[in-house]
Write a protein that holds these residues in place. Structure first.
Motif, short mmCIF file in Angstrom:
data_model
loop_
_atom_site.label_atom_id
_atom_site.label_comp_id
_atom_site.label_asym_id
_atom_site.label_seq_id
_atom_site.Cartn_x
_atom_site.Cartn_y
_atom_site.Cartn_z
N GLU A 133 59.13 36.37 47.89
CA GLU A 133 58.06 37.42 47.30
C GLU A 133 57.88 36.70 45.24
OE1 GLU A 133 58.50 41.60 47.40
OE2 GLU A 133 58.47 41.70 49.98
N GLU A 134 58.75 36.63 45.60
CA GLU A 134 59.06 35.98 43.73
C GLU A 134 59.02 34.71 43.81
OE1 GLU A 134 62.90 34.78 40.52
OE2 GLU A 134 63.21 36.77 41.80
N ILE A 135 59.02 34.01 44.91
CA ILE A 135 58.72 32.46 44.88
C ILE A 135 57.36 32.63 44.76
CG2 ILE A 135 58.36 30.43 46.26
CD1 ILE A 135 61.80 30.84 46.36
N GLN A 136 56.99 33.52 45.58
CA GLN A 136 55.19 33.32 46.37
C GLN A 136 54.40 33.52 44.50
OE1 GLN A 136 53.89 35.71 49.08
NE2 GLN A 136 51.88 35.92 49.21
N ASN A 137 54.81 34.57 44.16
CA ASN A 137 54.16 35.58 43.06
C ASN A 137 54.24 33.97 41.56
OD1 ASN A 137 53.31 37.84 43.64
ND2 ASN A 137 55.63 38.46 42.61
N ILE A 138 55.45 33.71 41.68
CA ILE A 138 55.34 32.59 40.73
C ILE A 138 54.43 30.65 40.79
CG2 ILE A 138 56.97 30.09 40.25
CD1 ILE A 138 59.19 32.17 40.51
N ASN A 139 54.69 30.83 42.18
CA ASN A 139 53.07 29.51 42.76
C ASN A 139 51.78 30.19 42.48
OD1 ASN A 139 55.02 27.89 44.01
ND2 ASN A 139 55.76 28.79 45.65
N GLU A 140 51.42 31.62 42.72
CA GLU A 140 50.20 32.18 42.28
C GLU A 140 50.10 32.19 40.92
OE1 GLU A 140 50.69 36.15 43.75
OE2 GLU A 140 50.45 35.43 46.21
N ALA A 141 51.09 32.23 40.13
CA ALA A 141 51.19 32.75 38.85
C ALA A 141 50.77 30.58 38.18
CB ALA A 141 52.28 32.59 37.93
N THR A 147 49.18 28.23 39.75
CA THR A 147 47.86 28.02 40.67
C THR A 147 46.18 28.57 39.27
OG1 THR A 147 48.25 28.28 42.92
CG2 THR A 147 45.84 28.24 42.12
N ARG A 148 47.24 30.30 38.61
CA ARG A 148 45.75 30.58 37.52
C ARG A 148 46.17 29.60 36.58
NH1 ARG A 148 48.04 35.38 40.25
NH2 ARG A 148 49.64 35.46 37.76
N ILE A 149 47.04 29.92 36.38
CA ILE A 149 47.41 28.61 35.06
C ILE A 149 46.31 27.52 34.96
CG2 ILE A 149 48.78 27.60 33.68
CD1 ILE A 149 50.56 29.87 34.18
N ARG A 150 46.48 26.97 36.23
CA ARG A 150 45.66 25.33 36.71
C ARG A 150 44.11 25.97 37.14
NH1 ARG A 150 49.49 24.28 41.35
NH2 ARG A 150 51.66 24.01 40.20
N SER A 151 44.00 26.67 36.90
CA SER A 151 42.45 26.57 37.18
C SER A 151 42.00 27.06 36.13
CB SER A 151 42.38 27.90 38.17
OG SER A 151 43.04 29.70 37.82
N LYS A 152 43.06 27.22 35.06
CA LYS A 152 42.49 28.31 33.38
C LYS A 152 42.18 27.33 33.26
CE LYS A 152 43.90 32.98 33.13
NZ LYS A 152 44.25 34.54 32.63
N THR A 153 43.31 26.44 32.67
CA THR A 153 43.35 24.83 32.76
C THR A 153 42.08 24.57 32.49
OG1 THR A 153 45.96 25.17 32.17
CG2 THR A 153 44.71 23.24 31.74
N GLN A 154 41.81 24.13 33.59
CA GLN A 154 40.70 22.70 34.28
C GLN A 154 39.32 23.70 33.45
OE1 GLN A 154 41.06 22.77 38.26
NE2 GLN A 154 42.95 21.43 38.51
N LYS A 155 38.88 24.74 33.46
CA LYS A 155 37.76 25.54 33.28
C LYS A 155 38.32 24.97 31.61
CE LYS A 155 37.84 29.20 36.73
NZ LYS A 155 37.70 30.44 37.07
N THR A 156 38.80 25.77 30.79
CA THR A 156 38.32 25.01 29.98
C THR A 156 38.84 23.85 29.33
OG1 THR A 156 41.45 25.24 29.09
CG2 THR A 156 40.65 26.91 28.80
#
Length: 149
Positions: free
Chosen positions: A127-135, A137-146
């Motif tokens: 679960e911890e690994i999954q949470n890290i991977n999701e975080a 992904t969110r950071i990458r998508s925010k970086t791409q949007k900006t």
């Protein structure tokens, strides 16, 4: 069971194959390694066997050598995992002084073997690994949007 305290259950230790009582991947030769004592510690369940490296999804990684094993020894001070072969290489020779824990730097380093990890611990790690991977992904998508604006 005669030596067990009342109410305390003695769990039987599974038999360990002879080949798993001998180190296979030592980086340096240990001139003062007592093979007989090592064999006894592994067979009694005080040290993890010298497992073959594993790629099973339930295997755990030794943070020193980065190989995956069915289970690891745990440091008594901070409960971090370490394989038997890395532990042997960290332990001092008879001529040197005591070793500090490589993880928390406690002055006296010792390990214990608790057997395979409980499935609940394995589930928490997944679960911890999954949470890290999701975080990530969110950071990458925010970086791409900006970057697009």
């Amino acid at each position: 069971m005669g030596n067990a305290a009342l109410g305390e259950m003695v769990r039987p230790r599974p038999a360990v194959e002879e080949r798993l009582t001998r180190p296979q991947r030592l980086v340096r030769q240990l001139s003062d390694l007592d093979s007989g004592r090592l064999r006894r510690l592994i067979r009694s369940g005080d040290l993890a066997p010298c497992f073959d490296a594993d790629d099973d999804e339930r295997a755990v990684e030794c943070p020193i050598c980065f190989y995956f094993y069915p289970s690891l020894n745990r440091s008594k001070c901070c409960s971090k995992g370490i394989c038997t072969e890395c532990f042997l290489q960290l332990m001092p020779s008879k001529a040197s002084r005591a070793v500090h824990c490589p993880f928390c730097k406690t002055a006296t380093y010792a390990v214990e073997y608790r057997g395979a990890r409980p499935s609940s611990e394995s589930t928490l790690q997944q679960e911890e690994i999954q949470n890290i991977n999701e975080a990530k992904t969110r950071i990458r998508s925010k970086t791409q949007k900006t970057g697009e604006t």
